[in-house]
Design an enzyme around this catalytic site. Structure first.
Site, PDB file in Angstrom:
ATOM      1  N   GLU A  37      25.394  21.717  10.363  1.00 53.90           N
ATOM      2  CA  GLU A  37      26.767  21.951   9.890  1.00 53.90           C
ATOM      3  C   GLU A  37      27.718  20.850  10.387  1.00 53.90           C
ATOM      4  OE1 GLU A  37      28.507  25.697   8.431  1.00 53.90           O
ATOM      5  OE2 GLU A  37      27.491  26.578  10.142  1.00 53.90           O
ATOM      6  N   TYR A 112      18.799  23.178   8.529  1.00 53.18           N
ATOM      7  CA  TYR A 112      19.890  24.156   8.458  1.00 53.18           C
ATOM      8  C   TYR A 112      19.587  25.102   7.291  1.00 53.18           C
ATOM      9  CZ  TYR A 112      24.484  26.174   7.631  1.00 53.18           C
ATOM     10  OH  TYR A 112      25.515  27.056   7.418  1.00 53.18           O
ATOM     11  N   ASP A 156      19.157  25.452  12.995  1.00 51.09           N
ATOM     12  CA  ASP A 156      19.776  26.754  12.750  1.00 51.09           C
ATOM     13  C   ASP A 156      19.010  27.361  11.589  1.00 51.09           C
ATOM     14  OD1 ASP A 156      21.215  28.958  12.125  1.00 51.09           O
ATOM     15  OD2 ASP A 156      23.092  27.913  11.653  1.00 51.09           O
ATOM     16  N   HIS A 259      27.714  28.957  17.694  1.00 58.75           N
ATOM     17  CA  HIS A 259      26.340  28.755  18.167  1.00 58.75           C
ATOM     18  C   HIS A 259      26.377  27.983  19.491  1.00 58.75           C
ATOM     19  CE1 HIS A 259      24.208  29.586  14.233  1.00 58.75           C
ATOM     20  NE2 HIS A 259      25.445  29.407  13.803  1.00 58.75           N
TER      21      HIS A 259
END
Length: 268
Positions: A37, A112, A156, A259
């Site tokens: 991100e 991701y 992630d 996170h």
DNA sequence: ATGGTCGACCTTCGA
């Protein structure tokens, strides 16, 4: 350089939180940092601002507003153009690289995975279908990679697979990130060629989280976390694993991400 | 049972 520390962090905007990378480096002393991100198009990647961090080797794949992945490294590396365009969406959700270590190359994947929206139903929520399709595609692709070795997969992954990867298994069974379909899909993907390098050190009966929602006033007190961020390695690297760290304190950094960084140390 | 908070960007979407 026999010891290699690889960290993964969903930074939730690289340009906004670029200053927090100093803290990450100080706390974990990683050799490689995988970010998700980043939310920055490649032509605006903040290479100059990153220079003082002294990770001279960088690869990145970004787009405007959403998604985006990057790898910052002290070990020489090159982009490995090997994977397909997952689900044909042109999203910037994966970048692979080859690390040149003294004892030979290592293959590194930074993912991701789609978050999947709110409703765990394919018909009602296309984002959930996209998420399941994405992890089915990646599973098939890695399963077809016969002879996969000396490989690390981080990112992630937006799924908490074990009962103690969430604050309440029972209450999250119908919550996107912990539904049985997602857990089955992620587990099958991992078993297509990897082991869980963090759970290698932490027994499955112990709670372990890497993400706490912004929507909790006191995240530490309520502790409604999930383990969404993962580090997997191919089984040949299992004897190389030395330690793991989840930097929980990062959740309290000023203007922090939801996170926290996850790190594994291995002798490669 | 509900709403709760962020970031990017143009007003609402994605998380």
């Amino acid at each position: 350089m026999p010891l290699l520390r690889v960290a993964t962090w969903n930074i939730n905007s690289l340009r906004l939180r670029i200053g927090l990378l100093d803290r990450l480096v100080e706390a974990l002393r990683p050799d490689v940092i995988c970010l998700q991100e980043t939310k920055v198009p490649d032509e605006l990647f903040p290479a100059e601002a990153l220079r003082p961090l002294e990770f001279p080797h960088t690869v990145f794949r970004g787009m405007k507003g959403y998604n985006g992945v990057a790898i910052l490294s002290r070990v020489p590396l090159a982009v490995h153009e090997i994977a397909p365009d997952w689900c044909g969406k042109g999203d910037c959700r994966h970048i692979a690289a080859t690390l040149r270590t003294p004892r030979g190359p290592l293959e590194l994947h930074n993912f991701y995975v789609p978050a999947g929206g709110d409703v765990p139903d394919r018909a009602e929520n296309p984002k959930y279908g996209h998420k399941l399709d994405f992890i089915a595609e990646t599973r098939l692709w890695f399963a077809a990679r016969t002879g996969l070795a000396r490989s690390i997969l981080v990112g992630d992954l937006n799924i908490a697979p074990l009962e103690n990867d969430v604050w309440s298994h029972r209450q999250l069974l119908d919550v996107v990130s912990h539904t049985p379909a997602e857990v089955a899909g992620l587990t099958a993907w991992m078993q297509a060629g990897f082991i869980d390098a963090v759970r290698h050190f932490v027994p499955a009966d112990q709670k372990l989280y890497s993400w706490w929602s912004y929507r909790n006033r006191d995240w530490r007190q309520s502790d409604r976390g999930r383990r969404l961020d993962h580090i997997w390695v191919t089984p040949d690297l299992k004897p190389a694993l030395k330690s793991q760290a989840i930097l929980k304190d990062a959740r309290d950094w000023p203007q922090g991400s939801d996170h926290v960084p996850v790190c594994v140390e291995m002798r490669v």
